[in-house]
Design a protein around this motif. Sequence first.
Motif, mmCIF file in Angstrom:
data_model
loop_
_atom_site.group_PDB
_atom_site.id
_atom_site.type_symbol
_atom_site.label_atom_id
_atom_site.label_comp_id
_atom_site.label_asym_id
_atom_site.label_seq_id
_atom_site.Cartn_x
_atom_site.Cartn_y
_atom_site.Cartn_z
ATOM 1 N N LYS A 27 0.826 -1.301 0.165
ATOM 2 C CA LYS A 27 -0.038 0.126 -0.228
ATOM 3 C C LYS A 27 0.859 1.269 0.009
ATOM 4 N N THR A 28 1.937 1.309 0.844
ATOM 5 C CA THR A 28 2.649 2.417 0.775
ATOM 6 C C THR A 28 3.277 2.934 -0.625
ATOM 7 N N LYS A 29 3.730 1.718 -1.378
ATOM 8 C CA LYS A 29 4.201 2.050 -2.501
ATOM 9 C C LYS A 29 3.174 2.088 -3.747
ATOM 10 N N ASN A 30 1.908 1.936 -3.041
ATOM 11 C CA ASN A 30 0.741 2.102 -4.121
ATOM 12 C C ASN A 30 1.097 0.973 -5.476
ATOM 13 N N ILE A 31 1.571 -0.369 -4.551
ATOM 14 C CA ILE A 31 1.687 -1.404 -5.753
ATOM 15 C C ILE A 31 0.626 -2.551 -5.628
ATOM 16 N N ILE A 32 -0.155 -2.813 -6.552
ATOM 17 C CA ILE A 32 -1.036 -3.954 -6.724
ATOM 18 C C ILE A 32 -0.748 -4.726 -7.660
ATOM 19 N N ASN A 33 -0.154 -5.662 -7.633
ATOM 20 C CA ASN A 33 0.183 -6.663 -8.994
ATOM 21 C C ASN A 33 -0.458 -7.892 -8.926
ATOM 22 N N ILE A 34 -1.339 -8.041 -10.056
ATOM 23 C CA ILE A 34 -2.105 -9.441 -10.269
ATOM 24 C C ILE A 34 -1.888 -9.688 -11.682
ATOM 25 N N ALA A 35 -1.772 -11.165 -11.745
ATOM 26 C CA ALA A 35 -1.608 -11.645 -13.268
ATOM 27 C C ALA A 35 -3.013 -12.136 -13.465
ATOM 28 N N VAL A 36 -3.493 -11.822 -14.882
ATOM 29 C CA VAL A 36 -4.748 -12.128 -15.138
ATOM 30 C C VAL A 36 -4.725 -12.904 -16.348
ATOM 31 N N GLU A 37 -5.576 -13.959 -16.546
ATOM 32 C CA GLU A 37 -5.437 -14.818 -17.510
ATOM 33 C C GLU A 37 -6.941 -15.406 -17.596
ATOM 34 N N GLY A 38 -7.302 -15.664 -19.092
ATOM 35 C CA GLY A 38 -8.618 -16.152 -19.330
ATOM 36 C C GLY A 38 -8.631 -17.824 -18.741
ATOM 37 N N ASP A 39 -9.977 -17.793 -18.105
ATOM 38 C CA ASP A 39 -10.171 -18.964 -17.563
ATOM 39 C C ASP A 39 -10.410 -20.092 -18.664
ATOM 40 N N LYS A 40 -9.230 -21.250 -19.064
ATOM 41 C CA LYS A 40 -9.700 -22.147 -20.096
ATOM 42 C C LYS A 40 -10.664 -23.202 -19.533
ATOM 43 N N SER A 41 -11.298 -23.071 -18.464
ATOM 44 C CA SER A 41 -12.691 -24.124 -18.024
ATOM 45 C C SER A 41 -13.614 -23.420 -18.067
ATOM 46 N N HIS A 42 -13.943 -21.906 -18.300
ATOM 47 C CA HIS A 42 -15.015 -21.319 -18.209
ATOM 48 C C HIS A 42 -15.710 -21.661 -19.545
ATOM 49 N N PRO A 43 -16.935 -22.015 -19.863
ATOM 50 C CA PRO A 43 -17.531 -22.089 -20.981
ATOM 51 C C PRO A 43 -17.953 -20.819 -21.765
ATOM 52 N N ALA A 44 -17.988 -19.624 -21.429
ATOM 53 C CA ALA A 44 -18.084 -18.502 -21.945
ATOM 54 C C ALA A 44 -17.049 -17.965 -22.763
ATOM 55 N N ASN A 45 -15.817 -18.091 -22.267
ATOM 56 C CA ASN A 45 -14.494 -17.678 -22.936
ATOM 57 C C ASN A 45 -13.612 -18.818 -23.161
ATOM 58 N N LEU A 46 -13.630 -20.087 -22.838
ATOM 59 C CA LEU A 46 -12.613 -20.989 -22.764
ATOM 60 C C LEU A 46 -11.229 -20.336 -22.895
ATOM 61 N N GLY A 47 -10.863 -19.624 -22.026
ATOM 62 C CA GLY A 47 -9.568 -19.261 -21.942
ATOM 63 C C GLY A 47 -9.233 -17.700 -22.266
#
Lengths: 891, 412
Positions: A27-47
């Motif tokens: 928080k003090t460095k104002n850093i929020i890192n997340i990695a985002v990927e499509g969910d290969k198992s989700h029927p809407a987008n299949l990854g």
Amino acid sequence: MTSVVKTTCPYCGVGCGVDVAPLDENKTKNIINIAVEGDKSHPANLGRLCSKGSALGETIRYDGRLLQAKVKGEVVEWDKALDAVADGFENVIAEHGPDAVAFYVSGQLLTEDYYVANKLMKGFIGSANIDTNSRLCMSSAVAGYKRAFGSDTVPCNYEDIETCDLFIITGSNMAWTHPVLFQRLRQAKLDRPHMKVVVIDPRRTASCDIADLHLPLASGTDAYLFTGLLAYLKGNGALNQDFIDQCTENFSDVDIADFSIAALANDCALDADDLELFFSWFLQIERSITFYCMGINQSSSGSDKANAIINTYLATGRIGKPGMGPFSITGQPNAMGGREVGGLANQLAAHMDFANVEQRSDVETFWSAKNMAIADGLKAIDLFEAIDAGKVKAIWIMATNPIVSLPDADRMRQILKKCELVVVSECMENTDTTACADILLPATTWGEKDGTVTNSERRISRQRAFRAAPGEARNDWWIISEVAKRLGYNDEFNYTCSADIFREHAALSAYKNNGKRDFDLSGMVDISNAEYDALQPIQWPVKKAGQGTARMFTDGKFFTPSSKARFINVSPRKPKNKVNDEYPFILNTGRVRDHWHTMTRTGLAPRLSKHIIEPFAEIHPYDAEKFSLKQGQLLEINSHWGSMLARASITAEQQKGNVFVPMHWNDQFSYRGRADALVNPVVDPVSGQPEYKHTPVSIKAWQPSWYGFVLLRHEAGIGLTHDSYWSKANGGQFIRYEIAGTDAVDDWKKWLNDRISGTDKMDGLFYNDTKKSYYRAAYVQNNKLMACVFIAPSIDLPSRNWLAGLLAKDSITVKERKSLLAGRDSGNNFDPGETICSCFAVGENTIRHAIKTKGLTTPKDIGKCLKAGTNCGSCIPELQKLIAQEKAGLT
Amino acid sequence: MSYKEKQKLLVVGNGMAAMRTIEHILSYQEAASTNFDITVVGAEPHGNYNRIMLSPVLAGEKHFSDIMLHTHEWYQNNNITLLAGKRVEQLDRAEKIATLDDGLVLHYDKLLLATGSDPFIIPVTGKELPGVLSYRTIEDVEEMQSIAKQHKHAVVIGAGVLGLEAAFGLQQQGMQVSVVHNAATIMNRQLDEKAACMLQQHLEGLGITFHLEKNSAACEGVERVEKLVFSDGEAIAADLVVMAVGVRANTLLAEKSGLACERGIVVDDYLCTDDDNVYAVGECVQHRGATYGLVAPLFEQAVVCAKNILGLSTEPYLGSQLYTSLKVTGVNLYSAGDFNGDESSESIIYDDPANQVYKKIVINNNRIIGLNLYGDISDAVWYQDLYQQKKDISGMREDMIFGKAFIADEAA
């Protein structure tokens, strides 16, 4: 290994599964890192993910968040804020009755939030004055389905898109608005080359990229086209009389007029051969889908347009079977969830209606409602009119920005400002709407919220939290329940978690249902907290645990009293307000590829702020010539209701007499960039949905005496104070402003010092051409470029790209410093050009160069060579365009 | 080998203008129908040295030998008779005879006057006191260096190019230097206010003190100069006073001989005086009303003059566009033309104060009419070309201040 959290994207109605891996947070460095990927198992987008989904990581930030409750600008404890809301509402109700208060909520709320809000208003406050921003996007589609099927039921699913043989896109630029479905469609067409794609749209959009046929119909003539199609089918003996007889009613009410292709082509301003080709395809190809969105819904006859489409499917019996049907697509992550809980003022709950006395009584019983509303409440526009009329005195707005998104938006702002009590629950501190609030409540947002959403194919998916709520932010269901308790409804709102609410929601859907209502989660009534946490995406109705329903109406039975689908007699109407001498252009509004809604989230992402950086107005070259308007010039667009400024974008993809502007920009990102200030407050009489796609406007050049841009590094901790044209885009390390002004400036140095604080103390470089009104300045600290400003008497300014590159660096070289105010490196250093591929930051010039030098002929080639288009694929239409242009020798 | 007429060329003056003309004569001679026996008479005892490089010598950065252009050997090797340390006292143009101060009589066919200029000495009392100098010759430099070894306070009158170079040189020699100037800003004939301030600050940073808007009234001292008194009564210590307030064309001989003279020896566009056999070149001439005290015009004159003497066809000399630089180590500046501009002109200005870079291009009717470059003169030559060629710059106006490399057509 960080554990991956499976959640659902917070943008459009496709409802893609997203795998999120939280990396680190400081928080003090104002850093929020997340990695985002499509969910290969989700029927809407299949990854798959689109550009917006891929950039979600860039939108998780501390800055800009509303993290504390405020009453009249004062930071207060939650208790005090909740008391203030409860007291405020209680006082108004006591004095003026329950219909003097209202909620205005959002398709971005989770189903659980939505359920609690609806329950409080309709069962306990005793008014149906809860409406939602879905009114602005979905309500005509809802009305269409309900009138035809007796229920708000989307019959199709995403697999139908891939298995149909004719895919008709009408009123949608799905390549930009629902990119993942478009990617699925594109792939399906590659795999099944016989599949035909037809785009019906006044504009030649990016979705035309894969179209076999584009019908650029005259704005607002969709219902003529589809009623004409029905007449054509009848005239050619293509009706499914058995289905009509056995599964529908009221066909005889449908007035099928005398019909000629030529006359219809004339009405719609289409080429007769093209029109006939489309009709013949529809006639011949049974597995057809008509995929429709805002171009149909946002109309003063949107409900009729929806029914004109549905009629063609009922008349051909093309429903309830794979690869066919009328498919309305939603624009918000949980528009469907909102419809399921009854979040519209003219719904009750769980797909039940006020008009049905039995249902009303059932809901009352189920809820143990203390003050059951008995009739429909005020729809969005009526609701604001009622505030204006002093009938509604307190409003609670949740997770939406109506001051940007409502039509006649300037007037709506005036109305909201005079409302006695405005409560806003928001995750962002500064929006056009929070500026009008008396009480601000800090809400959680994506990544913190926990609950369910439903996508456009009726699929319920979990949104899961992957980080703790920051500051004092709380979930919306908790906030609403706490107010409910303070209003005296402790037992009825004593939820401990979102699963509690979901179980109650499922139970209501099942309550006395017995197959009478489409929305039925009886198989989920007993879902445990653990099962809820682990819930896999599932399509309702769910009558047995774990068993969803892929397709509706497979048995030819519908949810009308007669179980028969209804034909609606549609008499096509033109849009309400016609163009005239004073306002000769038709204004059309819509989305761009990389922004979503009012930019509160996408505006934070540098990657998404590169594609299109400011409000623009697309006009046809003919009109540009006629009105002496030039590419890149600022235009003033006026309607009877308001005005805006936008950058001229001259393109033959626009029709003559039409102008398209993006809906996204607002006072946080631009000066006079609010498109909806122009839009006529005209609504569909059935659905109450506004006519965003058709407002008469005038266009003229807005003549500044100077143009310019400013790039300001975030850490410089300074901002531009603006009193003339500006637009703002996040560039990563810096904010990019485009500016222009009408007042001549004598002393630019002073002008800048007055507007950019601290520059007078920085190491500055200056360039000034005394008589040509050129001014440039750059500010450096410890060899780090902090800011630069370029002013010119015309729009001819250096490219921002090279300077942006310097702002990305921690120090600049001597040579770079010397070149700073030239805005480019000397010599032949290559300028990558405007970004085309946001995912990999590949510029237009880079792509053109590779096409030329490496002989690339397909987007796939480009992908192999430059990676462009290989992640989200949203830019593939643009890649194709570049290939075509290079092939034709154009630049 | 064809027969060539042999004529006598007498050159009065052994400075840079004279010798540049002679160099051209030597190189073009083969193409001409006339060959010359050349005799040079020079007042200084040396060969020809690069006068504009005296400042680095004063500053101790160069030796006198470094700035010699033509040694005595050179004259011998080129069959030129050098009479150094001598003056021409009289001319008999009718007889084409020159008489030297030692009584020597020289006959000439063609005469080239390159008598240069003399420093202007302000007519103040005490100007004759030891320690009051001008700054023109290597002897002046040597005297200043010798004073610097024994004394502390130097005063330079005049903050023009020469004065500031002298001030810097004396400061480098360890003296405490004050510069006195009658105008409000230094180098006001070459620099605009902004550039002048930057330069002044730089020199002040080295320890040089400035007294601006001051007029000198007297040099005072008993055996040698001790102080300089201003017209307002204020006085400053001065063990050395260098007057660097400009030069006057040396027309003494020409006037005595009845050649047309005004502020200089009047010449035509081919550097010929009103006597067909007498030419003049350099700081001593007045061409189209202008006299020049800088080296570039002399060089431009020299080539025209040489060809004309040789009887070769030549473009006329039409005057020079002036430009100035300053030989002060650590200072890069360049000035040309109308660097202030007026109501009808426009300026493009680049200013990087932290790096002490300031550039100004003055434009009128899409042509460069003046330049002030301070701190970065890397493109001075290119600007000067554009200026001299009166090139239409409208197509490069926006980027030209950043240099030639930024202009596609020019950088190629």
